[in-house]
Design an enzyme around this catalytic site. Structure first.
Site, PDB file in Angstrom:
ATOM      1  N   ASP A  42      -0.990  -5.185   3.505  1.00 16.22           N
ATOM      2  CA  ASP A  42       0.367  -4.811   3.887  1.00 16.22           C
ATOM      3  C   ASP A  42       0.307  -3.898   5.122  1.00 16.22           C
ATOM      4  OD1 ASP A  42       3.071  -4.545   3.777  1.00 16.22           O
ATOM      5  OD2 ASP A  42       3.145  -3.421   1.902  1.00 16.22           O
ATOM      6  N   ASP A  43       0.927  -4.297   6.214  1.00 15.49           N
ATOM      7  CA  ASP A  43       0.988  -3.461   7.434  1.00 15.49           C
ATOM      8  C   ASP A  43      -0.379  -3.210   8.068  1.00 15.49           C
ATOM      9  OD1 ASP A  43       3.632  -3.223   6.656  1.00 15.49           O
ATOM     10  OD2 ASP A  43       3.735  -1.057   6.905  1.00 15.49           O
ATOM     11  N   CYS A  82       7.926  -7.212   6.517  1.00 18.05           N
ATOM     12  CA  CYS A  82       7.456  -7.814   5.256  1.00 18.05           C
ATOM     13  C   CYS A  82       8.275  -8.972   4.708  1.00 18.05           C
ATOM     14  CB  CYS A  82       7.432  -6.799   4.122  1.00 18.05           C
ATOM     15  SG  CYS A  82       6.715  -5.234   4.492  1.00 18.05           S
ATOM     16  N   LYS A 141       2.128  -6.708  -4.531  1.00 20.71           N
ATOM     17  CA  LYS A 141       3.494  -6.565  -4.007  1.00 20.71           C
ATOM     18  C   LYS A 141       4.242  -7.896  -3.923  1.00 20.71           C
ATOM     19  CE  LYS A 141       5.614  -5.586   0.486  1.00 20.71           C
ATOM     20  NZ  LYS A 141       5.752  -4.568   1.547  1.00 20.71           N
ATOM     21  N   HIS A 143       8.393  -8.043  -3.165  1.00 22.04           N
ATOM     22  CA  HIS A 143       9.388  -7.729  -2.124  1.00 22.04           C
ATOM     23  C   HIS A 143      10.204  -8.937  -1.658  1.00 22.04           C
ATOM     24  CE1 HIS A 143      10.346  -4.680   1.340  1.00 22.04           C
ATOM     25  NE2 HIS A 143      11.368  -4.931   0.544  1.00 22.04           N
ATOM     26  N   HIS A 297      -0.045   0.193   3.286  1.00 23.13           N
ATOM     27  CA  HIS A 297       1.302   0.689   3.573  1.00 23.13           C
ATOM     28  C   HIS A 297       1.338   2.189   3.310  1.00 23.13           C
ATOM     29  CE1 HIS A 297       5.668   0.863   3.646  1.00 23.13           C
ATOM     30  NE2 HIS A 297       5.713  -0.419   3.964  1.00 23.13           N
ATOM     31  N   ASP A 349       0.416  -9.159   6.289  1.00 19.07           N
ATOM     32  CA  ASP A 349       1.761  -9.747   6.412  1.00 19.07           C
ATOM     33  C   ASP A 349       2.322  -9.625   7.830  1.00 19.07           C
ATOM     34  OD1 ASP A 349       2.155  -6.999   6.156  1.00 19.07           O
ATOM     35  OD2 ASP A 349       3.772  -7.166   4.692  1.00 19.07           O
ATOM     36  N   HIS A 350       1.842  -8.624   8.597  1.00 19.15           N
ATOM     37  CA  HIS A 350       2.214  -8.451  10.005  1.00 19.15           C
ATOM     38  C   HIS A 350       1.371  -7.327  10.558  1.00 19.15           C
ATOM     39  CE1 HIS A 350       4.420  -5.033   8.519  1.00 19.15           C
ATOM     40  NE2 HIS A 350       5.015  -5.828   7.652  1.00 19.15           N
ATOM     41  N   LYS A 374       4.434  -3.473  14.213  1.00 22.13           N
ATOM     42  CA  LYS A 374       5.380  -3.824  13.155  1.00 22.13           C
ATOM     43  C   LYS A 374       6.833  -3.692  13.616  1.00 22.13           C
ATOM     44  CE  LYS A 374       6.852  -2.252   8.579  1.00 22.13           C
ATOM     45  NZ  LYS A 374       6.528  -1.402   7.425  1.00 22.13           N
TER      46      LYS A 374
END
Ligand SMILES: *[C@@H]1O[C@H](CO)[C@@H](O)[C@H](O)[C@H]1NC(C)=O
Ligand SMILES: *[C@@H]1O[C@H](CO)[C@@H](O)[C@H](O)[C@H]1NC(C)=O
Ligand SMILES: *[C@@H]1O[C@H](CO)[C@@H](O)[C@H](O)[C@H]1NC(C)=O
Ligand SMILES: *[C@@H]1O[C@H](CO)[C@@H](O)[C@H](O)[C@H]1NC(C)=O
Length: 592
Positions: A42-43, A82, A141, A143, A297, A349-350, A374
Site C-alpha cells: 500500500d503506497d 487506492c 486491506k 477498501h 501506509h 497499488d500506486h 500518490k
C-alpha cells in the site's frame, strides 16, 4: 477485447511446460493449474526496493523474488490512489467503467459506513477462479466498500466478490487509526466542528449580553438552543478522533468483526498466522490468495523488532518489516513444497506519497527518478509501480522487461492460468501477460494506456509500434505548491480539477524512451513529430471514449457520505467495541 484463440494457445504452451515440470500431473489438466499468490503493498514507491535500484533500504526478499522471476520496469497502476486502482486490479477494467471513481474530489471511499463500493455485477478474477474450483482468499486491506442498505448486508464485501475467505480491514490503514499528527480525516473535521462551535458560542454570548443589558428583548429560548448546539459541536470535535478509530479501524474474519478497534501491535503477526493457515488448509487444491498488506501506509505501524533498524527512519523500518513478512510468506510456500506450483506476484497499488511529510521528515515512499507521486493523475511517480512475477521452472529467472504493462493485466493472466474465461459481455482493459513473461513475444499488447485522475483523463502513453518510442502526453497536470516543489505540500493530495490544475492545449509531450523523468517537455519546434504524435493519441482517446458507457459514480456524494445505519458495529451502537482475537504470541526473531 481479448483475442481468445491466441490466449488459449498460450495456455496450451504453459500446460505443456508444466507437464514437463510436474510429471505427476500428466494428463490431468486441473493438476497443472498453478496456485496464485498475489502480494500488494500500500503506497509503496518503486524507488524503495533494492532490485529497482535502491542501495540503502534492505529488501532482500523482494530482491530474491526478482532474481528468481521476471521484473517489469514499466508496470502501471490504473489510478494513483487506492480505491480506483484496486477496483481496476480486481476487475481488469479502468475504474471509470465500474464507476469506482469520483468527480467531486473525494478520490477514495471515505468511510466504512458508506453505500458506495465495487458493484455486485462487476466480476473479479477471484469470482472466476472460485467457479473453476480454486480456494480463494483475501488477507489484508480491502477498501472497496462494504454495505448498501443496512449495517450488515455486506453487498460489497470480499465474500460477495468471489473470495471465500476474508481476514483483514474492510477499510484502510490511516494515521487517524492511531491519532497520528498526519491525519486523513480527523484534523479537517475537528477544524470544521470547531468553527461551528465558535459561531454558535459567539451567537449565544452576544444574545445573552444583549438580554442582560436589556438591548434585546424576547425569550431565552434561542440562547438555550444556541448553547446546546455549541456544546454538541464542542463535544463532537473533542471525540471525533475516537469515533473515527471505532468507525474504520477494525478487523473482520469473513462476516464477523473480530477486533474493534484494532490492536495494532499484534496485527502483523495475526496476518502472517492467517496466511500460513490459509496455505495449510488449501495446499491440496489450487488456491488464489491475495495478500493485501497494510504496510507501508501511514502511520507506519512497525513492531519493536524493526523499529530504528533501517537508515530511512520509520518509513524504512516499516518497509523492511514488510519485506520480512513477504519472506515469511515465501518460506511458508517452500515448507509446504508449493514453490514450483505457485505463481507469485508482487506490486504496489500506486506510487509513494510525497505529501506524507511532517516538519521536513518524510513518511511516504520514494518514487526514484520518476516525477510526482500518490494522487497526481498522470505523472509517472504516482502510477509506475514494482511488478514482479515468479514461477520457477516456467518463467525465466532474472528476466527484466521494459514494455508497458498494467496492474489490470493480472486479471486476464490469472483467469486464463486458472482455466477460466475472460468475460465477453464487457470491455476488459487488461491483456494476458503470459506470452510476454515467457518471452514468446517481445512486445506488450498495450499500444496506448490512459491515465485518469478521478473521472478525468489527465495523460496518455503511446508505445509506438515502429521505432519503439514511448510517448506520453499530459492534458492536465496538478499545479505544485509551493511552485516548483514537485508536490502539493500543505494541501494534502494534489487535486484532479479546479484552480490548482493546469490545462495544456496543445498537450505537454514527453518522450519517455529518452526522458523517463519527464523533465523536458517537447515542443513543435524541438520535435518534428509533435503534431503527428498528439493527433495519433487524440484519435486513440476518441476510440476509447466510444467504448465507455455511463455508470453511477460510486465515490460521488451519496455513495461516499457517512450514514449511521451503514456503520458496522461489534457490540451495541454507538459503543462499537469488541476483541475476539487471542494473543497470537510474539513474532519470531529476525534472522540476520
Ligand atoms: C532508498 O529509499 C529511501 C526511502 O524511501 C530513499 O530516501 C532513498 O533516497 C532511496 N535511495 C535510492 C538510491 O533510491
Ligand atoms: C469463512 O472462513 C473459514 C475459515 O476461517 C472458511 O473455511 C469459510 O469457507 C469462510 N467462508 C464462509 C462464507 O464462511
Ligand atoms: C523447482 O524448479 C526449479 C527450477 O526449474 C528446479 O531447479 C527445482 O529442482 C524445482 N524444485 C522441485 C522441488 O521440484
Ligand atoms: C452493472 O449495473 C449497472 C447499473 O444497473 C449498469 O449501469 C452497469 O452497466 C452494469 N455493469 C455490468 C458490467 O454489467
Amino acid at each position: 477485447m481479448l483475442p481468445r484463440e491466441h490466449s488459449w494457445s498460450w495456455l496450451a504452451v504453459t500446460v505443456g511446460v508444466l507437464l514437463g515440470v510436474r510429471p505427476s500431473a500428466c494428463g490431468d489438466l486441473s493438476g497443472a493449474r498453478p496456485n496464485i499468490l498475489l502480494l500488494m503493498a500500500d503506497d509503496f514507491g518503486i524507488g524503495d526496493i533494492g532490485c529497482y535500484g535502491n542501495n540503502s533500504i534492505r529488501t532482500p526478499n523482494i530482491d530474491r523474488l526478482a532474481e528468481d522471476g521476471v521484473t517489469l520496469t514499466q508496470h502501471l497502476a490504473a489510478a494513483s490512489v487506492c480505491t480506483p486502482s484496486r477496483a481496476a486490479f480486481l476487475t481488469g477494467r479502468y475504474p471509470l467503467r465500474s464507476g469506482m471513481v469520483s468527480s467531486n474530489g473525494y478520490r477514495v471511499l471515505q468511510w466504512t459506513g458508506v453505500s458506495g463500493g465495487l458493484p455486485t455485477n462487476e466480476t473479479t478474477f477471484a469470482k472466476i477462479l472460485k467457479d473453476r474450483g480454486y480456494a480463494t482468499g483475501l488477507i489484508g486491506k480491502w477498501h472497496l466498500g462494504l454495505n448498501c442498505d443496512s449495517s450488515n448486508d455486506h453487498c460489497h464485501h470480499p465474500l460477495n466478490h468471489g473470495f471465500d475467505h476474508f481476514y483483514g480491514m474492510p477499510f484502510s490503514m490511516m494515521g487517524d487509526c492511531v491519532h497520528w499528527e498526519l491525519s486523513e480525516k480527523r484534523a479537517g473535521m475537528e477544524h470544521k466542528l470547531n468553527v461551528c462551535f465558535q459561531i454558535m458560542a459567539f451567537a449565544a454570548l452576544t444574545l445573552t449580553a444583549g438580554k442582560l443589558t436589556r438591548l434585546t428583548s424576547g425569550s431565552w429560548t434561542p440562547v438555550i438552543w444556541l448553547t446546546t448546539a455549541a456544546f454538541l459541536f464542542f463535544m463532537t470535535s473533542y471525540f471525533v478522533g475516537v469515533l473515527i478509530v471505532h468507525a474504520d479501524c477494525f478487523l473482520m474474519r469473513n462476516h464477523t468483526i473480530t477486533e474493534q478497534p484494532m490492536h495494532f501491535q499484534r496485527t502483523t503477526s495475526l496476518i502472517l498466522k492467517e496466511v500460513s493457515s490459509f496455505v495449510q488448509r488449501n495446499k491440496h487444491r489450487p488456491f488464489l490468495l491475495f495478500v493485501s498488506f497494510l504496510h507501508v501506509h501511514t502511520p507506519l505501524i512497525t513492531t519493536e523488532t524493526f523499529r530504528g533498524k533501517s537508515v530511512h527512519g520509520l518509513y524504512g523500518d516499516n518497509t523492511e518489516e514488510m519485506d520480512w513478512m513477504l519472506g515469511q510468506i515465501l518460506d511458508t510456500l517452500d515448507m509446504e513444497g508449493l514453490t514450483n506450483s505457485t505463481l507469485v506476484y508482487f506490486t504496489s497499488d500506486h506510487g509513494g506519497s510525497l505529501e506524507a511529510q511532517l516538519r521536513n521528515h518524510q513518511y511516504g515512499g520514494w518514487n526514484g527518478i520518476y516525477k510526482g507521486g500518490k494522487g497526481m493523475g498522470g505523472w509517472e511517480g504516482g502510477i509506475r509501480v514494482p511488478g514482479i512475477f515468479r514461477w520457477p521452472g516456467v518463467l525465466p529467472a532474472g528476466r527484466v522487461i521494459h514494455e508497458p504493462t498494467s496492474l489490470m493485466d493480472v486479471f486476464p493472466t490469472v483467469v486464463q492460468l486458472g482455466g477460466g474465461e475472460v468475460p465477453q459481455d464487457r470491455v476488459i482493459d487488461g491483456r494476458d501477460l503470459l506470452p510476454l513473461l515467457l518471452g514468446t513475444v517481445q512486445h506488450s499488447d498495450h499500444e496506448f494506456l490512459l491515465h485518469y485522475c478521478e473521472n478525468l483523463l489527465h495523460a496518455v502513453r503511446w508505445h509506438q509500434r515502429d521505432g519503439g518510442r514511448l510517448w506520453k502526453v499530459h492534458y492536465r497536470t496538478p499545479v505544485f505548491h509551493p511552485e516548483g516543489a514537485g508536490a502539493c505540500y500543505g494541501r494534502g493530495v494534489c487535486p484532479c480539477s479546479g484552480d490548482h490544475v493546469a490545462h495544456h492545449d496543445p498537450p505537454l509531450l514527453f518522450d519517455l524512451s529518452r526522458d523517463p523523468a519527464e523533465a523536458h517537455a517537447l515542443t513543435p519546434d524541438t520535435e518534428p513529430l509533435f503534431y503527428q504524435v498528439t493527433d495519433t493519441i487524440a484519435r486513440a482517446v476518441e476510440a476509447h471514449r466510444r467504448t465507455l458507457s455511463p455508470v453511477r459514480l460510486q465515490l460521488d456524494t451519496w455513495g461516499n457520505i457517512w450514514t449511521p445505519w451503514l456503520q458496522p458495529c461489534c457490540g451495541r451502537f454507538p459503543l462499537c467495541w469488541c476483541d475476539q482475537e487471542g494473543d497470537p504470541g510474539s513474532l519470531p526473531a529476525r534472522e540476520n
